[in-house]
Write a protein that holds these residues in place. Structure first.
Motif, PDB file in Angstrom:
ATOM      1  N   PHE A  79       0.824  -1.206   0.000  1.00  0.00           N
ATOM      2  CA  PHE A  79       0.000   0.000   0.000  1.00  0.00           C
ATOM      3  C   PHE A  79       0.861   1.261   0.000  1.00  0.00           C
ATOM      4  CE2 PHE A  79      -2.135   3.365   2.506  1.00  0.00           C
ATOM      5  CZ  PHE A  79      -3.121   3.681   1.580  1.00  0.00           C
ATOM      6  N   PHE A  82       2.475   1.800  -3.530  1.00  0.00           N
ATOM      7  CA  PHE A  82       1.516   2.298  -4.524  1.00  0.00           C
ATOM      8  C   PHE A  82       1.040   3.710  -4.180  1.00  0.00           C
ATOM      9  CE2 PHE A  82       0.705  -2.383  -5.191  1.00  0.00           C
ATOM     10  CZ  PHE A  82       1.311  -2.421  -6.437  1.00  0.00           C
ATOM     11  N   LEU A  83       0.912   4.003  -2.886  1.00  0.00           N
ATOM     12  CA  LEU A  83       0.494   5.336  -2.463  1.00  0.00           C
ATOM     13  C   LEU A  83       1.514   6.387  -2.897  1.00  0.00           C
ATOM     14  CD1 LEU A  83      -1.374   7.223  -0.759  1.00  0.00           C
ATOM     15  CD2 LEU A  83       0.048   6.632   1.206  1.00  0.00           C
ATOM     16  N   GLY A 155      -3.135   0.230  -5.055  1.00  0.00           N
ATOM     17  CA  GLY A 155      -3.088   0.594  -3.648  1.00  0.00           C
ATOM     18  C   GLY A 155      -4.430   0.399  -2.964  1.00  0.00           C
ATOM     19  N   SER A 158      -4.947  -3.296  -2.440  1.00  0.00           N
ATOM     20  CA  SER A 158      -4.072  -3.812  -1.401  1.00  0.00           C
ATOM     21  C   SER A 158      -4.613  -3.506  -0.017  1.00  0.00           C
ATOM     22  CB  SER A 158      -2.667  -3.207  -1.565  1.00  0.00           C
ATOM     23  OG  SER A 158      -1.805  -3.654  -0.535  1.00  0.00           O
TER      24      SER A 158
END
Length: 304
Positions: A79, A82-83, A155, A158
C-alpha cells in the motif's frame, strides 16, 4: 478477542487517520526528494515499526507470524509503495480519488466471501461517495498519468484486502494492539527495503526539509495513524472504516487550498457534503457514555 461496543470516540479517532493521511500527497510533493517511492515507503514504515517493537516486546506465536507478515505487506508494504507512486505521478486530489474506490472493493469482498446481501443504503453510500469525491478533485485542467492511475487502483485493492483480512483474523487476547501494529509496519518496511536498495538511489544530500517530511510521515503518518487505524478496524465494521477513508481526499483538497493556493469551488463544497453524507450512511449505531446516540440501526454488515 471480544470487541467492545463502538462509541463516538471510536469513530472520531478512526476518522482522524484518513484526515492525516490526506497530507501525504502534499508532504510527498513539497518535502521529499523526487522519484524515490520505494525508499520513501520503506523509510516511512520501518522506523515506526521498530520504535513500536522496542516499546512492545511481544513475539508472535504460531500462525501469527505469517498472518502479521501478510497483513504487513498488504496494509503497509504494498500500500505504501503504490500510495507514494501515485502521489509522485498524480495531483494529490486525483490520487486520493482513485484510492477512494476502496469502500466498493470492501463491499464486493463482503458479497463474494461472506455472502452479505447488497442493501439500498450501501448502494446509495457508494454513489454519494463516488459523486462527491469526483466533484472535489476533477478539474478540466487535470492531466492523468497512466502509471499513477494504475498505482492508485493497486493501492486501493491492497489496503481493502488487508482491511478485510485484519477484520477476519482479529487479534489474540494476549497481543497488544501496538505490538500488532509494530510487527505489521516492520514486515511491510522489510518487504520494501531490498527493492528500495537495489532500484533507487538517494540524493547525495538531504535537506532539513526532506528529513522533516520523512519524520512527519513516519511518526505521525505511520506510527500514530496505524495504531488508531487497526484499533478502528477491531471496533467498527470493515465497510464503515473503509468509508471513513474517504475523508482523505477532503483533507488533501483542503490542504491544497490552504497551502498551495488551489481554488475551491461551490461544486467541490457540494462534493464534500456528499462525501460526508456517505460516511454518515456507513456508520453503525454507536454509544457514548453507555447510551445510544444514533437511533438508526446498523445497516452495513460487519465483515467478521
Amino acid at each position: 478477542m471480544v470487541n467492545k461496543p463502538a462509541s463516538l470516540l471510536d469513530v472520531f479517532l478512526t476518522a482522524l487517520v484518513p484526515i492525516i493521511w490526506g497530507s501525504t500527497y502534499l508532504v510527498t510533493t513539497e518535502f521529499l526528494p523526487p522519484d524515490i517511492p520505494l525508499t520513501a515507503a520503506a523509510l516511512r514504515a520501518l522506523p515506526a515499526g521498530l520504535i513500536l517493537l522496542a516499546f512492545q516486546r511481544y513475539i508472535p506465536q504460531g500462525q501469527w507470524w505469517w498472518k502479521a507478515a501478510l497483513l504487513g505487506v498488504l496494509n503497509i508494504g504494498a500500500f505504501f509503495y503504490f500510495l507514494f507512486l501515485a502521489a509522485y505521478h498524480l495531483p494529490g486530489g486525483i490520487a486520493a480519488l482513485i484510492m477512494s474506490i476502496q469502500p466498493v472493493i470492501v463491499l464486493i469482498y463482503g458479497i463474494l466471501l461472506f455472502r452479505n446481501p447488497v442493501r439500498a443504503t450501501q448502494i446509495l453510500a457508494c454513489l454519494c461517495a463516488a459523486t462527491g469525491v469526483a466533484l472535489i478533485v476533477l478539474r478540466p485542467d487535470v492531466m492523468l498519468n497512466a502509471k499513477g492511475v494504475m498505482a492508485g487502483v493497486c493501492g486501493a485493492f491492497s489496503m481493502a484486502t488487508g482491511m478485510v483480512l485484519a477484520k477476519k483474523f482479529g487479534r489474540p487476547d494476549n497481543m497488544p494492539l501496538l505490538a500488532l501494529t509494530g510487527w505489521q509496519l516492520t514486515f511491510g518496511g522489510l518487504a520494501l527495503l531490498p527493492f528500495a536498495l537495489t532500484t533507487e538511489t538517494l540524493p547525495e544530500t538531504l535537506s532539513l526539509r526532506n528529513v522533516g517530511g520523512m519524520a512527519y510521515l513516519s511518526l505521525l503518518g505511520a506510527l500514530l495513524t496505524y495504531a488508531l487505524w487497526f484499533r478502528g478496524i477491531a471496533r467498527l465494521p470493515a465497510l464503515t472504516v473503509s468509508f471513513l477513508s474517504l475523508l482523505s481526499p477532503l483533507s488533501a483538497t483542503a490542504l491544497g487550498f490552504v497551502f498551495l493556493g488551489q481554488d475551491l469551488t461551490w461544486a467541490q463544497l457540494f462534493g464534500g457534503a456528499l462525501v460526508l453524507f456517505s460516511v454518515y450512511l456507513a456508520q453503525p449505531q454507536v454509544r457514548l457514555f453507555g447510551f445510544a446516540t444514533l437511533t438508526r440501526k446498523l445497516r452495513i454488515s460487519d465483515l467478521s
